[in-house]
Design a protein around this motif. Sequence first.
Motif, mmCIF file in Angstrom:
data_model
loop_
_atom_site.group_PDB
_atom_site.id
_atom_site.type_symbol
_atom_site.label_atom_id
_atom_site.label_comp_id
_atom_site.label_asym_id
_atom_site.label_seq_id
_atom_site.Cartn_x
_atom_site.Cartn_y
_atom_site.Cartn_z
ATOM 1 N N SER A 8 40.611 42.527 39.607
ATOM 2 C CA SER A 8 41.648 42.181 38.636
ATOM 3 C C SER A 8 43.051 42.200 39.222
ATOM 4 O O SER A 8 43.987 41.660 38.618
ATOM 5 N N GLU A 9 43.226 42.794 40.399
ATOM 6 C CA GLU A 9 44.552 42.838 41.020
ATOM 7 C C GLU A 9 44.967 41.492 41.600
ATOM 8 O O GLU A 9 46.159 41.237 41.797
ATOM 9 N N LEU A 10 43.986 40.658 41.940
ATOM 10 C CA LEU A 10 44.304 39.373 42.558
ATOM 11 C C LEU A 10 44.522 38.330 41.470
ATOM 12 O O LEU A 10 43.571 37.782 40.910
ATOM 13 N N GLN A 11 45.784 38.082 41.180
ATOM 14 C CA GLN A 11 46.156 37.123 40.151
ATOM 15 C C GLN A 11 46.853 35.934 40.807
ATOM 16 O O GLN A 11 46.282 35.279 41.670
ATOM 17 N N ALA A 46 38.733 34.856 47.060
ATOM 18 C CA ALA A 46 39.673 35.866 47.552
ATOM 19 C C ALA A 46 39.705 35.836 49.075
ATOM 20 O O ALA A 46 38.674 35.634 49.729
ATOM 21 N N SER A 47 40.898 36.025 49.642
ATOM 22 C CA SER A 47 41.068 36.024 51.092
ATOM 23 C C SER A 47 41.998 37.155 51.494
ATOM 24 O O SER A 47 42.763 37.682 50.676
ATOM 25 N N ALA A 48 41.929 37.519 52.785
ATOM 26 C CA ALA A 48 42.787 38.577 53.319
ATOM 27 C C ALA A 48 43.243 38.180 54.716
ATOM 28 O O ALA A 48 42.422 37.847 55.575
ATOM 29 N N LEU A 49 44.550 38.207 54.940
ATOM 30 C CA LEU A 49 45.133 37.849 56.226
ATOM 31 C C LEU A 49 46.047 38.965 56.712
ATOM 32 O O LEU A 49 46.535 39.780 55.919
#
Length: 364
Positions: free
Chosen positions: A34-37, A60-63
């Motif tokens: 829910s944090e990824l808006q 969702a992705s992370a860099l």
Amino acid sequence: MSVQYVSAAELIDSDTESTSPFPLNMWYVAALSSELQDKPLPRTLLNNHIVFFRTADGKASALEDKCCHRSLPLSLGTVEESGIRCGYHGLLFNGDGKCIEIPGQDKVPRKALVSAYFICEQDHLIWIWFGDKNNQEPTCLPPSYPVHNAPEYLFGGDVYHYDAPYQLIHDNLLDLSHLGYVHLHTIGGNAKLHMTAETKVESDEKTVRVIRHMPDSVPPPTYSLAYPFTGKIDRWQEILFKISHLEIWTGAVDAGSDSLENPNRDGFHMKGFHGITPETETTCHYIWTMSTNPKNDPKETAKKVIEQTRLTFDEDKVVIEAQYKNMQSFKHNKMLDIHVDLAPNRARRIIETCLVLNSDVLEK
């Protein structure tokens, strides 16, 4: 497409032959889904500065949180349909870390890349992989937590930042004898009963399990609020420690109405998920949820239970941060162990063993 993935081992300083101060080759909890808006989410995990974001397709992705052009944190940019755009000169990066657009320039250099992290979204949680130099890619799937998808439970949660090392939270959650003192007005109850409760501790090389039973006890305020108990209760606390997170199942039935050995027992349930992820050696993130099964007015009652849980964790945070601050003031004083420290000490030994394995990998 060339994707440049980053490994925790890349942080090792070969000149000093130091290794990660945290266990590697495992998944850690990075965030609640829910944090990824619609905005970037910056988070430092295991000394890694990372930006998380969700593209229009829901992925969702992370860099690495650093533009390859002039090093501005990408988390100061904006999330667009196909990626994250740097807030300095507008370079646009997709979820693999590849620059797909440079405003005012037709050709994008092949070296225009940002390191990406392996993440997995499941059970309303975002997991991130941290491996050593030999295990840059995940060697297993993240832990599952089906409680979040179970129709009989309602859940909510939050993320806390602690100015304290992550293992102090492990200690706190593995030792629930403190409830009667720290949480008197929520989930506490009789302090003496908590200190003398029948407790069983089991462990292996990866986990610690604690089972505590408190039969024929008075329901604490949170329990009375959420469930129509008729009098005294038979209460349980079951804790499963893993390095990445703890699962804590607490609850109660009317005294004598069901066996506490019954895995399908009735009554009031609180199933807590506790993702404890280091930020640095002295700070951490506490990513938690609470799932419950209220009988009357479920949504409103669950809301109250989750708010009571939040108040409880607020109390813990004050205690643990004050504890660590005092530990820094009295660095040369040894701490005394008592009977309630058995499970926390076993968890610490598991982590110590993992850190030795980290060192062995570095030497090879």
